[in-house]
Scaffold this motif. Structure first.
Motif, PDB file in Angstrom:
ATOM      1  N   ASN A  17      -1.883 -15.516  86.242  1.00  0.00           N
ATOM      2  CA  ASN A  17      -1.586 -16.855  86.741  1.00  0.00           C
ATOM      3  C   ASN A  17      -1.438 -17.882  85.634  1.00  0.00           C
ATOM      4  OD1 ASN A  17      -1.750 -15.968  89.397  1.00  0.00           O
ATOM      5  ND2 ASN A  17      -3.954 -16.229  89.435  1.00  0.00           N
ATOM      6  N   ASP A  18      -1.539 -17.473  84.410  1.00  0.00           N
ATOM      7  CA  ASP A  18      -1.493 -18.410  83.288  1.00  0.00           C
ATOM      8  C   ASP A  18      -0.054 -18.643  82.870  1.00  0.00           C
ATOM      9  OD1 ASP A  18      -2.428 -20.040  81.315  1.00  0.00           O
ATOM     10  OD2 ASP A  18      -2.878 -18.421  79.913  1.00  0.00           O
ATOM     11  N   GLY A  19       0.281 -19.870  82.573  1.00  0.00           N
ATOM     12  CA  GLY A  19       1.629 -20.142  82.100  1.00  0.00           C
ATOM     13  C   GLY A  19       2.032 -21.584  82.297  1.00  0.00           C
ATOM     14  N   ARG A  41       5.283 -17.387  81.226  1.00  0.00           N
ATOM     15  CA  ARG A  41       4.128 -16.764  81.854  1.00  0.00           C
ATOM     16  C   ARG A  41       3.441 -15.807  80.884  1.00  0.00           C
ATOM     17  NH1 ARG A  41       4.048 -20.458  84.682  1.00  0.00           N
ATOM     18  NH2 ARG A  41       4.987 -20.625  86.716  1.00  0.00           N
ATOM     19  N   ARG A  42       2.142 -15.632  81.136  1.00  0.00           N
ATOM     20  CA  ARG A  42       1.358 -14.749  80.277  1.00  0.00           C
ATOM     21  C   ARG A  42       0.409 -13.932  81.144  1.00  0.00           C
ATOM     22  NH1 ARG A  42      -1.801 -17.816  75.846  1.00  0.00           N
ATOM     23  NH2 ARG A  42      -2.332 -19.029  77.672  1.00  0.00           N
ATOM     24  N   SER A  61       4.863 -12.159  71.494  1.00  0.00           N
ATOM     25  CA  SER A  61       5.244 -13.534  71.171  1.00  0.00           C
ATOM     26  C   SER A  61       4.055 -14.470  71.300  1.00  0.00           C
ATOM     27  CB  SER A  61       6.338 -14.022  72.120  1.00  0.00           C
ATOM     28  OG  SER A  61       7.473 -13.222  72.017  1.00  0.00           O
ATOM     29  N   SER A  62       4.009 -15.434  70.389  1.00  0.00           N
ATOM     30  CA  SER A  62       2.984 -16.464  70.487  1.00  0.00           C
ATOM     31  C   SER A  62       3.454 -17.532  71.465  1.00  0.00           C
ATOM     32  CB  SER A  62       2.710 -17.085  69.125  1.00  0.00           C
ATOM     33  OG  SER A  62       3.830 -17.852  68.716  1.00  0.00           O
ATOM     34  N   GLU A  63       2.572 -18.433  71.807  1.00  0.00           N
ATOM     35  CA  GLU A  63       2.935 -19.531  72.700  1.00  0.00           C
ATOM     36  C   GLU A  63       4.018 -20.400  72.069  1.00  0.00           C
ATOM     37  OE1 GLU A  63       0.027 -22.781  73.917  1.00  0.00           O
ATOM     38  OE2 GLU A  63      -0.160 -21.311  75.538  1.00  0.00           O
TER      39      GLU A  63
END
Length: 83
Positions: A17-19, A41-42, A61-63
């Protein structure tokens, strides 16, 4: 997540649910032309059995790279509006 950490990750935890939702709005002469929407999304999980493969995280990939990717995609998508 808290239960997993309190058991030193013996119990697994995960989240998808993170993003972020990013919106780029294009205006010309004060008039709104179009809105572009991009999702970043992550998926995150933790478990002690993941320790041997934790090095794989260094290849993802980083943020910052994800946000930079949305900028490049926006510039390609909005090419006709940005002339």
């Amino acid at each position: 997540g808290y239960i997993s950490v309190s058991t030193l990750t013996i119990l697994p935890a995960w989240s998808n649910n993170d993003g972020y939702d990013l919106f780029y709005r294009v205006y010309k002469d004060g008039k709104h032309l179009k809105t572009y929407h991009y999702e970043v999304r992550r998926f995150a999980s933790t478990w002690i059995l993941y320790l041997p493969i934790a090095w794989i995280n260094f290849m993802t990939s980083s943020e910052d790279e994800a946000f930079e990717g949305t900028v490049h995609q926006f510039l390609r998508d909005a090419k006709t509006h940005l002339r």
